[in-house]
Design an enzyme around this catalytic site. Structure first.
Site, PDB file in Angstrom:
ATOM      1  N   THR A   1     -36.497  92.904 107.076  1.00  0.00           N
ATOM      2  CA  THR A   1     -36.057  91.625 106.640  1.00  0.00           C
ATOM      3  C   THR A   1     -35.086  90.883 107.450  1.00  0.00           C
ATOM      4  O   THR A   1     -34.419  91.655 108.315  1.00  0.00           O
ATOM      5  CB  THR A   1     -35.487  91.491 105.121  1.00  0.00           C
ATOM      6  OG1 THR A   1     -34.330  92.252 105.078  1.00  0.00           O
ATOM      7  CG2 THR A   1     -36.444  92.120 104.267  1.00  0.00           C
ATOM      8  N   GLY A   2     -34.733  89.595 107.749  1.00  0.00           N
ATOM      9  CA  GLY A   2     -33.874  88.895 108.680  1.00  0.00           C
ATOM     10  C   GLY A   2     -34.221  89.294 109.897  1.00  0.00           C
ATOM     11  O   GLY A   2     -33.417  89.628 110.707  1.00  0.00           O
ATOM     12  N   SER A   3     -35.507  89.149 110.258  1.00  0.00           N
ATOM     13  CA  SER A   3     -36.121  89.752 111.519  1.00  0.00           C
ATOM     14  C   SER A   3     -36.766  88.882 112.441  1.00  0.00           C
ATOM     15  O   SER A   3     -37.398  89.173 113.331  1.00  0.00           O
ATOM     16  CB  SER A   3     -37.187  90.872 111.156  1.00  0.00           C
ATOM     17  OG  SER A   3     -38.032  90.426 110.127  1.00  0.00           O
TER      18      SER A   3
ATOM     19  N   ILE B   1     -30.090  91.661 115.244  1.00  0.00           N
ATOM     20  CA  ILE B   1     -30.077  92.740 114.935  1.00  0.00           C
ATOM     21  C   ILE B   1     -31.719  93.281 114.351  1.00  0.00           C
ATOM     22  O   ILE B   1     -32.591  93.989 114.722  1.00  0.00           O
ATOM     23  CB  ILE B   1     -29.286  93.468 114.159  1.00  0.00           C
ATOM     24  CG1 ILE B   1     -28.096  93.455 114.715  1.00  0.00           C
ATOM     25  CG2 ILE B   1     -29.650  94.920 113.517  1.00  0.00           C
ATOM     26  CD1 ILE B   1     -26.646  93.660 113.892  1.00  0.00           C
TER      27      ILE B   1
ATOM     28  N   SER C   1     -22.390  97.208 107.388  1.00  0.00           N
ATOM     29  CA  SER C   1     -21.340  96.722 108.462  1.00  0.00           C
ATOM     30  C   SER C   1     -20.150  97.591 108.217  1.00  0.00           C
ATOM     31  O   SER C   1     -19.926  98.074 107.058  1.00  0.00           O
ATOM     32  CB  SER C   1     -20.800  95.370 108.260  1.00  0.00           C
ATOM     33  OG  SER C   1     -19.580  94.939 108.970  1.00  0.00           O
TER      34      SER C   1
ATOM     35  N   TYR D   1     -17.598  88.964 102.261  1.00  0.00           N
ATOM     36  CA  TYR D   1     -18.598  89.492 103.169  1.00  0.00           C
ATOM     37  C   TYR D   1     -18.285  90.980 103.027  1.00  0.00           C
ATOM     38  O   TYR D   1     -19.332  91.821 102.566  1.00  0.00           O
ATOM     39  CB  TYR D   1     -18.225  89.172 104.743  1.00  0.00           C
ATOM     40  CG  TYR D   1     -19.200  89.962 105.630  1.00  0.00           C
ATOM     41  CD1 TYR D   1     -20.574  89.654 105.878  1.00  0.00           C
ATOM     42  CD2 TYR D   1     -18.736  90.926 106.454  1.00  0.00           C
ATOM     43  CE1 TYR D   1     -21.314  90.412 106.310  1.00  0.00           C
ATOM     44  CE2 TYR D   1     -19.441  91.527 107.329  1.00  0.00           C
ATOM     45  CZ  TYR D   1     -20.703  91.662 107.312  1.00  0.00           C
ATOM     46  OH  TYR D   1     -21.423  92.195 108.360  1.00  0.00           O
TER      47      TYR D   1
END
Length: 263
Positions: free
Chosen positions: A13-15, A19, A140, A153
């Site tokens: 995902t988020g690809s 990153i 993170s 975050y």
């Protein structure tokens, strides 16, 4: 090194950038069948072309937004089973604690936490039934050492650690693993503007801003520089591979900084 990913199916995902794009590229180059997810068809097409041009032939895209239950269901319908799930989708910003609104808290939780939790709930049972799988959360360093200007975050990254560790406890004695990768500050879309937003002199040269950022904001980093997205992708590809079978329930910090022990 052969990571033995031929024949494995991976969803990242988020690809379409940063990153996530590099993780998808690396997995495809290693022989996995890779599915990338995005909300925008044009960006999806561009990412697919980029990966294919660099040798990742077996890749396809699905337009879906896992931030919503409907989006997660679209992915599940289009790809009912995966061997590797990389929960990379996420957002970040710098904001004073007193200015974080209720909507900010909800938005960050929904994007950074619920998106991965939803997909994990949908794909994890199948992995257990087949007795092989990899779930990888891209969190993170902020999940362990929460920056005072990014508390909303950091909260979501700590939540990812909790989900990952809890899921790993459900895999005892099998061949499914659940791990979390904790990148430090990584060169990606928007990072230059972010560093400028916390710099004492936003108009200084980029190398000066970067040096000041690590000295003041990330003093525990041993490498004292931005990580390249490709470096994170290499770590994720190893964790996704059969070669990492003894790595489970781990929080893998990717910048050489200090990582508290997680029992």
């Amino acid at each position: 090194m052969d990571l033995k990913l031929n024949g494995k199916t991976a969803l990242v995902t988020g690809s379409t950038a940063g990153i996530g794009l590099e993780i998808a590229r690396k997995l495809a180059q290693e022989g996995a069948e890779v599915i990338i997810a995005g909300r925008n068809q044009a960006k999806l097409d561009q990412a697919l072309a980029d990966i294919r041009a660099s040798g990742g032939a077996n890749v396809r895209g699905i337009v879906a937004d896992p931030v919503t239950a409907e989006g997660a269901d679209i992915l599940l319908k289009a790809q009912p089973e995966v061997d590797i799930l990389v929960n990379n989708l996420g957002i970040y910003e710098s904001k004073p604690f007193e200015k974080i609104t209720d909507e900010d808290w909800r938005r960050f939780f929904e994007v950074n936490v619920l998106s991965g939790a939803r997909l994990s709930q949908r794909y994890f049972p199948g992995m257990l039934a087949r007795n092989w799988g990899r779930v990888i959360f891209i969190a993170s360093e902020s999940g362990l050492m929460v920056p005072p200007d990014m508390i909303h975050y950091g909260m979501t990254k700590t939540a990812q650690l909790a989900i990952s560790r809890g899921m790993a406890a459900l895999t005892k004695g099998g061949n499914v693993t659940v791990n979390t990768v904790l990148p430090g500050t990584t060169r990606s879309e928007g990072i230059v503007d972010f560093m400028k937003s916390v710099a004492s002199n936003p108009n200084a040269k980029p190398d000066v801003i970067e040096k000041e950022f690590f000295a003041k904001e990330r003093p525990t980093s041993l490498i004292q520089r931005m990580i390249e997205a490709e470096e994170i992708a290499s770590l994720v590809a190893y964790v996704a591979s059969p070669l990492s079978s003894a790595t489970n329930g781990a929080a893998l910090r990717a910048d050489g900084g200090i990582t508290p022990t997680i029992a």
